[in-house]
Design a protein around this motif. Structure first.
Motif, PDB file in Angstrom:
ATOM      1  N   ASP A 262       0.741  -1.508  -0.047  1.00  0.00           N
ATOM      2  CA  ASP A 262       0.317   0.242   0.130  1.00  0.00           C
ATOM      3  C   ASP A 262       1.205   1.307   0.150  1.00  0.00           C
ATOM      4  O   ASP A 262       1.371   1.402   1.092  1.00  0.00           O
ATOM      5  CB  ASP A 262      -1.400   0.161   0.857  1.00  0.00           C
ATOM      6  CG  ASP A 262      -1.765   0.830   1.354  1.00  0.00           C
ATOM      7  OD1 ASP A 262      -1.958   1.781   0.284  1.00  0.00           O
ATOM      8  OD2 ASP A 262      -2.275   1.067   2.102  1.00  0.00           O
TER       9      ASP A 262
ATOM     10  N   THR B 215       0.324   4.503  -0.191  1.00  0.00           N
ATOM     11  CA  THR B 215      -0.290   5.247   0.862  1.00  0.00           C
ATOM     12  C   THR B 215      -0.148   5.250   2.549  1.00  0.00           C
ATOM     13  O   THR B 215      -0.924   6.061   2.828  1.00  0.00           O
ATOM     14  CB  THR B 215      -1.786   5.433  -0.079  1.00  0.00           C
ATOM     15  OG1 THR B 215      -2.642   4.533   1.662  1.00  0.00           O
ATOM     16  CG2 THR B 215      -2.511   5.676  -0.629  1.00  0.00           C
TER      17      THR B 215
ATOM     18  N   ASP C 292     -15.272   7.794  -3.876  1.00  0.00           N
ATOM     19  CA  ASP C 292     -13.464   7.527  -3.845  1.00  0.00           C
ATOM     20  C   ASP C 292     -12.411   8.191  -3.552  1.00  0.00           C
ATOM     21  O   ASP C 292     -11.578   8.132  -2.629  1.00  0.00           O
ATOM     22  CB  ASP C 292     -12.442   6.141  -5.040  1.00  0.00           C
ATOM     23  CG  ASP C 292     -14.196   5.105  -4.835  1.00  0.00           C
ATOM     24  OD1 ASP C 292     -14.551   4.651  -3.801  1.00  0.00           O
ATOM     25  OD2 ASP C 292     -14.700   4.972  -5.969  1.00  0.00           O
TER      26      ASP C 292
ATOM     27  N   THR D 272      -9.704   8.434  -0.116  1.00  0.00           N
ATOM     28  CA  THR D 272      -8.500   8.952   0.192  1.00  0.00           C
ATOM     29  C   THR D 272      -8.524  10.389   0.834  1.00  0.00           C
ATOM     30  O   THR D 272      -7.288   9.711   0.922  1.00  0.00           O
ATOM     31  CB  THR D 272      -8.197   8.553  -1.948  1.00  0.00           C
ATOM     32  OG1 THR D 272      -8.287   6.987  -1.978  1.00  0.00           O
ATOM     33  CG2 THR D 272      -6.804   8.797  -1.843  1.00  0.00           C
TER      34      THR D 272
ATOM     35  N   ARG E 177      -8.970  10.404   3.750  1.00  0.00           N
ATOM     36  CA  ARG E 177      -7.559   9.572   5.194  1.00  0.00           C
ATOM     37  C   ARG E 177      -6.650  10.067   5.449  1.00  0.00           C
ATOM     38  O   ARG E 177      -6.078   9.912   5.985  1.00  0.00           O
ATOM     39  CB  ARG E 177      -8.193   7.855   4.052  1.00  0.00           C
ATOM     40  CG  ARG E 177      -7.460   5.975   4.505  1.00  0.00           C
ATOM     41  CD  ARG E 177      -7.563   5.392   3.954  1.00  0.00           C
ATOM     42  NE  ARG E 177      -6.740   4.798   4.246  1.00  0.00           N
ATOM     43  CZ  ARG E 177      -5.325   3.933   3.571  1.00  0.00           C
ATOM     44  NH1 ARG E 177      -5.376   4.439   2.447  1.00  0.00           N
ATOM     45  NH2 ARG E 177      -5.005   2.740   3.644  1.00  0.00           N
TER      46      ARG E 177
ATOM     47  N   ASN F 285       0.473   8.066   5.961  1.00  0.00           N
ATOM     48  CA  ASN F 285       0.755   8.128   4.489  1.00  0.00           C
ATOM     49  C   ASN F 285       2.528   8.804   4.908  1.00  0.00           C
ATOM     50  O   ASN F 285       2.930   9.606   5.870  1.00  0.00           O
ATOM     51  CB  ASN F 285      -0.069   9.077   4.266  1.00  0.00           C
ATOM     52  CG  ASN F 285       0.127   9.551   2.617  1.00  0.00           C
ATOM     53  OD1 ASN F 285       1.108   9.650   2.463  1.00  0.00           O
ATOM     54  ND2 ASN F 285      -0.189   8.657   2.003  1.00  0.00           N
TER      55      ASN F 285
ATOM     56  N   ILE G 253      -5.573   6.831  -5.889  1.00  0.00           N
ATOM     57  CA  ILE G 253      -6.792   6.916  -5.039  1.00  0.00           C
ATOM     58  C   ILE G 253      -7.435   5.022  -4.395  1.00  0.00           C
ATOM     59  O   ILE G 253      -7.019   4.051  -5.377  1.00  0.00           O
ATOM     60  CB  ILE G 253      -8.361   7.593  -6.073  1.00  0.00           C
ATOM     61  CG1 ILE G 253      -7.444   7.612  -6.795  1.00  0.00           C
ATOM     62  CG2 ILE G 253      -9.507   6.910  -6.067  1.00  0.00           C
ATOM     63  CD1 ILE G 253      -7.300   9.183  -5.650  1.00  0.00           C
ATOM     64  N   VAL G 254      -7.903   4.661  -3.230  1.00  0.00           N
ATOM     65  CA  VAL G 254      -8.053   3.733  -2.484  1.00  0.00           C
ATOM     66  C   VAL G 254      -9.624   3.742  -2.200  1.00  0.00           C
ATOM     67  O   VAL G 254     -10.303   4.541  -2.478  1.00  0.00           O
ATOM     68  CB  VAL G 254      -7.400   3.085  -1.690  1.00  0.00           C
ATOM     69  CG1 VAL G 254      -5.807   3.068  -2.690  1.00  0.00           C
ATOM     70  CG2 VAL G 254      -7.593   4.493   0.049  1.00  0.00           C
TER      71      VAL G 254
ATOM     72  N   ALA H 247      -9.315  -0.618   1.372  1.00  0.00           N
ATOM     73  CA  ALA H 247      -8.393   0.181   1.871  1.00  0.00           C
ATOM     74  C   ALA H 247      -7.170  -0.468   3.092  1.00  0.00           C
ATOM     75  O   ALA H 247      -6.051  -0.547   2.964  1.00  0.00           O
ATOM     76  CB  ALA H 247      -8.912   1.525   2.444  1.00  0.00           C
TER      77      ALA H 247
END
Length: 492
Positions: A40, A42, A107, A111, A114, A122, A164-165, A170
């Motif tokens: 991931d 992010t 979405d 993203t 979050r 992040n 974008i997740v 996620a």
């Protein structure tokens, strides 16, 4: 009676003997030095994550091409208000995530909510703090409101940190990533490889490849043998010391390009004795960049004197700020209260350039009385001890994030540099969109951190790829982290 299998084997043998190929391969096997700790981008700082997933599994609103330019991604177009505070993105219609769920403006909002949340992990959250709010206008339109103009917003939206997740997937992306990209995750054989396959319902232009395997090979000799044996089809960043094996070999194509990787002797500025300017200046004078570059990159690295890529138009050559001068270094150490030097540790991640540089620097520092204990570490412990917990004296690492001079304005960053002047300049830089003004500000920051000898600035990491000569479409330069698959294809 001759079996069908025997006929097939005979035909295959004829193809090999005559050099005739009846079917073009659509699979590629790429050797990479580091296994990612997760998948991931992010939620992790490791470059190894983006190498596998960036623009392959995950996509952003925009994407960065191999020239470093911003191109449309999941946003087909956008408009910017006159005051630079409102960005409205029109999204591509008909996009789905790899689990079949549709992509829309919700979405995008999820993203970035979050990413900017208080509990966000992040690694580049600070880059996106100018985003004040993300508003869903309709399913295919999303609006970003900024607290101040941000000259790098579009570029930063194209980084791996801002892909974008979906809310549905996620939380599981670290191990089973689900994005909107041209390739879907198939399996992760820990310690061995990650396998991707072309995503059939992909919204954009279909790539030529149908399958890609990222094979983890940390040893140069093993990587060499795998290339020569045809067990892998190429690698994006091969050890420079072994490039001679492939140069001039018609079966391979050696691609030498540039990266955004500033290789530094990272220094714990918050820890004695490195909190003393004279000590850091002494270390800077003791670094012989020519020898380090020759020994660690076999001459392919480019010397740097500050934390900025030499190919960037805003770069300022500050390599002579502290020229190699052991006498000056010893004087500075004495002035700092260390006439006989001191002892320290140098924690090295499992990267060839870092370990080779470490050996050379330890020898150079010994001449001025600084005795370094070299500690070789695996990647995960290095990320935890050095990067996260700041438990180190010195380390060597390449910072591969583009235009990342802003890390020097973050006193909580792992090397612990706290300079209000740099913080103020960086804040002004972030709010400035005029390119000429941005250049002046960027060069002021470059000069201050060079004079403060925040870190030992060594060289810009080269990208040295070795590929099967029948492969095309690989990126020669690396303006962002990643091995982008979309243009890679086999030729006859």
């Amino acid at each position: 009676m001759i079996s069908t299998k025997s006929l097939a084997l005979a035909a295959a043998g004829l193809m090999l003997a005559t050099g005739i190929s009846y079917a073009q391969s659509t699979e590629v096997r790429i050797g990479v030095a580091l296994e990612p700790p997760a998948l991931d981008p992010t939620a992790g700082a490791a470059e190894a994550i983006d190498v596998v997933v960036y623009q392959n599994i995950f996509e952003g609103l925009v994407r960065i091409d191999q020239t470093g330019a911003v191109q449309p991604g999941l946003a087909s177009s956008w408009t910017i208000s006159d005051d630079g505070l409102t960005y409205r993105f029109s999204l591509v219609d008909g996009v789905t995530f790899h689990d079949g769920t549709p992509f829309d403006a919700e979405d995008v909002k999820f993203t970035f909510d979050r990413l900017l949340a208080d509990d966000s992990v992040n690694a580049q959250k600070a880059l996106y703090t100018p985003i004040e709010s993300v508003t869903v206008v309709d399913a295919q339109t999303v609006e970003f409101t900024l607290s101040r103009p941000d000259g790098l917003l579009l570029f930063n939206l194209g980084r791996g940190d801002a892909v974008i997740v979906a809310p549905e997937s996620a939380e599981s992306n670290a191990n089973e990533p689900i994005g909107t990209g041209p390739f879907a995750f198939v399996q992760w054989d820990r310690g061995s490889r990650v396998i991707l396959e072309q995503y059939g319902p992909y919204w954009g232009e279909k790539p030529a490849l149908t399958k890609a395997s990222y094979v983890f090979i940390g040893d140069t000799a093993t990587m060499t043998n795998a290339l020569l044996a045809g067990d892998i089809d190429g690698t994006n960043n091969f050890a420079p010391e072994a490039l001679a094996v492939f140069e001039g070999n018609p079966q391979f194509n050696v691609l030498v390009g540039s990266t955004e990787g500033e290789t530094i002797l990272a220094t714990n500025n918050a820890k004695a004795p490195f909190d003393k300017l004279e000590v850091r200046q002494a270390m800077a004078h003791a670094l012989n960049r020519k020898d380090i570059i020759e020994g660690a990159t076999y001459g392919y690295g480019v010397p740097i004197g500050t934390h900025f890529a030499p190919h960037n138009p805003d770069y300022l050559d500050l390599t002579n700020t502290y020229p190699y001068d052991t006498a000056a270094a010893k004087t500075l150490l004495a002035d700092a209260g260390f006439p006989d030097g001191f002892s320290a540790t140098l924690k090295l991640p499992p990267l060839n350039y870092a370990q080779l540089s470490g050996q050379i620097i330890a020898s150079e520092f010994a001449t001025i009385g600084i005795k370094l204990e070299l500690i070789n570490m695996e990647w995960a412990p290095w990320l935890e001890d050095v990067f996260a917990n700041k438990d180190f004296d010195l380390t060597i690492i390449s910072h591969v994030e583009p235009f990342d001079i802003g890390i020097y304005a973050n006193p909580d960053y792992y090397f612990g540099y706290n300079n209000p002047e740099v913080q103020a300049l960086n804040e002004t830089l972030n709010a400035t969109t005029d390119e000429a003004q941005r250049k002046v500000l960027a060069q002021q920051i470059q000069t201050i951190i060079a004079e403060d000898a925040v870190n030992g600035y060594l060289f810009e990491l080269p990208q040295t790829g070795v590929w099967n000569a029948k492969l095309e479409g690989m990126w020669q330069n690396a303006p962002v982290e990643g091995v982008v698959l979309r243009d890679i294809h086999w030729v006859q």
